[in-house]
Scaffold this motif. Structure first.
Motif, short mmCIF file in Angstrom:
data_model
loop_
_atom_site.label_atom_id
_atom_site.label_comp_id
_atom_site.label_asym_id
_atom_site.label_seq_id
_atom_site.Cartn_x
_atom_site.Cartn_y
_atom_site.Cartn_z
N VAL A 56 3.44 -20.13 4.70
CA VAL A 56 2.73 -20.77 3.59
C VAL A 56 1.50 -19.95 3.20
N ASP A 57 0.84 -19.35 4.18
CA ASP A 57 -0.43 -18.67 3.92
C ASP A 57 -0.35 -17.16 3.85
N GLU A 58 0.73 -16.55 4.36
CA GLU A 58 0.76 -15.10 4.50
C GLU A 58 2.10 -14.49 4.09
N VAL A 59 2.02 -13.21 3.73
CA VAL A 59 3.21 -12.36 3.59
C VAL A 59 2.92 -11.12 4.42
N ALA A 60 3.69 -10.92 5.48
CA ALA A 60 3.38 -9.86 6.43
C ALA A 60 4.59 -8.99 6.70
N VAL A 61 4.32 -7.76 7.12
CA VAL A 61 5.36 -6.85 7.61
C VAL A 61 5.47 -7.06 9.11
N PRO A 62 6.67 -7.30 9.64
CA PRO A 62 6.80 -7.53 11.09
C PRO A 62 6.28 -6.35 11.89
N ALA A 121 19.76 -0.42 -0.19
CA ALA A 121 19.33 -0.80 -1.53
C ALA A 121 17.98 -0.17 -1.88
N TRP A 122 17.07 -0.14 -0.90
CA TRP A 122 15.75 0.46 -1.12
C TRP A 122 15.88 1.94 -1.47
N HIS A 123 16.69 2.67 -0.72
CA HIS A 123 16.86 4.10 -0.97
C HIS A 123 17.53 4.39 -2.31
N LEU A 124 18.41 3.49 -2.76
CA LEU A 124 19.14 3.72 -4.01
C LEU A 124 18.36 3.27 -5.24
N THR A 125 17.23 2.61 -5.04
CA THR A 125 16.43 2.11 -6.15
C THR A 125 15.41 3.16 -6.58
N ASP A 126 15.20 3.29 -7.90
CA ASP A 126 14.17 4.20 -8.40
C ASP A 126 12.83 3.86 -7.76
N GLU A 127 12.04 4.88 -7.48
CA GLU A 127 10.82 4.70 -6.70
C GLU A 127 9.89 3.65 -7.29
N ALA A 128 9.72 3.65 -8.61
CA ALA A 128 8.80 2.71 -9.23
C ALA A 128 9.29 1.26 -9.11
N ASP A 129 10.59 1.07 -8.97
CA ASP A 129 11.16 -0.28 -8.89
C ASP A 129 11.39 -0.74 -7.46
N ARG A 130 11.03 0.07 -6.48
CA ARG A 130 11.24 -0.31 -5.09
C ARG A 130 10.29 -1.40 -4.64
N GLY A 131 10.80 -2.22 -3.70
CA GLY A 131 9.95 -3.18 -3.01
C GLY A 131 9.60 -2.63 -1.65
N LEU A 132 10.13 -3.29 -0.59
CA LEU A 132 9.87 -2.84 0.77
C LEU A 132 11.18 -2.54 1.49
N PRO A 157 0.84 -1.20 0.00
CA PRO A 157 0.00 0.00 0.00
C PRO A 157 0.87 1.25 0.00
N GLY A 158 0.47 2.26 -0.78
CA GLY A 158 1.21 3.50 -0.83
C GLY A 158 2.34 3.53 -1.84
N HIS A 159 2.62 2.40 -2.50
CA HIS A 159 3.65 2.37 -3.54
C HIS A 159 3.25 3.28 -4.70
N GLY A 214 -2.02 -11.31 5.36
CA GLY A 214 -0.83 -10.77 6.00
C GLY A 214 -0.74 -9.27 5.89
N GLY A 215 -1.41 -8.69 4.87
CA GLY A 215 -1.53 -7.25 4.75
C GLY A 215 -0.37 -6.52 4.11
N ALA A 216 0.69 -7.22 3.71
CA ALA A 216 1.86 -6.53 3.16
C ALA A 216 1.70 -6.16 1.69
N LEU A 217 0.89 -6.92 0.95
CA LEU A 217 0.82 -6.75 -0.50
C LEU A 217 -0.63 -6.67 -0.99
N GLU A 218 -0.85 -5.75 -1.94
CA GLU A 218 -2.14 -5.64 -2.62
C GLU A 218 -1.93 -5.98 -4.09
N LEU A 219 -2.90 -6.69 -4.66
CA LEU A 219 -2.74 -7.26 -5.99
C LEU A 219 -3.67 -6.60 -7.00
N GLY A 220 -3.16 -6.37 -8.21
CA GLY A 220 -3.96 -5.80 -9.27
C GLY A 220 -3.38 -6.16 -10.63
N TYR A 221 -4.02 -5.68 -11.68
CA TYR A 221 -3.57 -5.96 -13.04
C TYR A 221 -2.41 -5.06 -13.43
#
Length: 254
Positions: free
Chosen positions: A237-243, A218-229, A81-83, A98-105
């Protein structure tokens, strides 16, 4: 946006006319939709509107071939969210547990960027007949297969502990694959694995050999559109979460 990205536009009461695209008109409502809560004069809004207008122009230029071209390039995108490429509630089709990722086309390899996947704004999706959940099952199935392929590659030659894109799916999108999550989570025998993905093009899962400051740098040095987290994710197995944030520093001792 017009000056910085060299896109000719003519504003009107109904919307923005793109002369290079045989008079394609992008409604103001469609522009507001992708800008969302971002500052209309900021870099995020310019980035999103540029993608919107370039894709509308491409559809007009392709003519009868547009639907086939866009369908072949169609991919699932997973973003926090917020990317800058997360276009908000109207774009999001599903939220990963897990709330870390939102999915779309998204669409892969268009806009003269052969290795990038950009979000598909709802107004563009409507023009190429991609309607909500109608094509979603196919995208989930394709991404699951790419995740299984990524897991097989890691099982074969993943000693360096790095996940790379497969089949036009970046590493965040691959984490939506249950097969890949299972491979990662059960690799240490504890059912959970920390995965660092500061960029959408690489993720590291053997963090014992990674300098703690590497991920943020690495996050700070990456172009904003190509950043992950900016911080590692927790994958089961079931979730991807931010600690959860640790307790406030300096609190609790006397």
């Amino acid at each position: 946006m017009s000056v910085l990205h060299d896109i000719d536009v003519v504003p009107s009461e109904q919307g923005v006319l793109v002369p290079d695209a045989d008079g394609a008109l992008v409604a103001w409502a469609d522009i507001r939709q992708v800008v969302g809560t971002a500052d209309p004069e900021g870099a995020t809004a310019r980035h999103r509107v540029t993608i919107l207008l370039r894709l509308h122009r491409m559809i007009s230029e392709l003519g009868d071939e547009a639907i086939t071209c866009f369908r072949e390039a169609l991919r699932l995108i997973a973003l926090p969210p917020g990317h800058v490429d997360n276009l908000g509630a109207d774009w999001v089709i599903q939220r990963l547990p897990g709330g870390a990722l939102e999915l779309g086309y998204g669409v892969y390899g268009l806009l003269d960027e052969p290795d990038r996947c950009v979000p598909l704004p709802p107004s563009v999706a409507a023009r190429v007949a991609v309607r909500g959940h109608e094509s979603w099952a196919a995208m989930r199935e394709y991404t699951e297969r790419m995740g299984a392929l990524a897991a097989a590659r890691l099982n074969r030659d993943g000693r360096e502990g790095v996940i790379r894109p497969v089949g036009g799916c970046d590493v965040l999108s691959l984490l939506t694959s249950r097969t890949l999550r299972k491979h990662l989570a059960e690799g240490d025998g504890v059912g959970m694995r920390a995965v660092a993905s500061p960029t959408r093009q690489r993720a590291w899962y053997d963090l014992r050999h990674i300098d703690p400051g590497f991920v943020q740098t690495a996050w700070h040095l990456t172009d904003e559109a190509d950043r992950g987290l900016e911080i590692p994710l927790l994958v089961t197995v079931d979730e991807v979460a931010v600690p959860r944030q640790s307790a406030q520093r300096g609190k609790g001792t006397s």
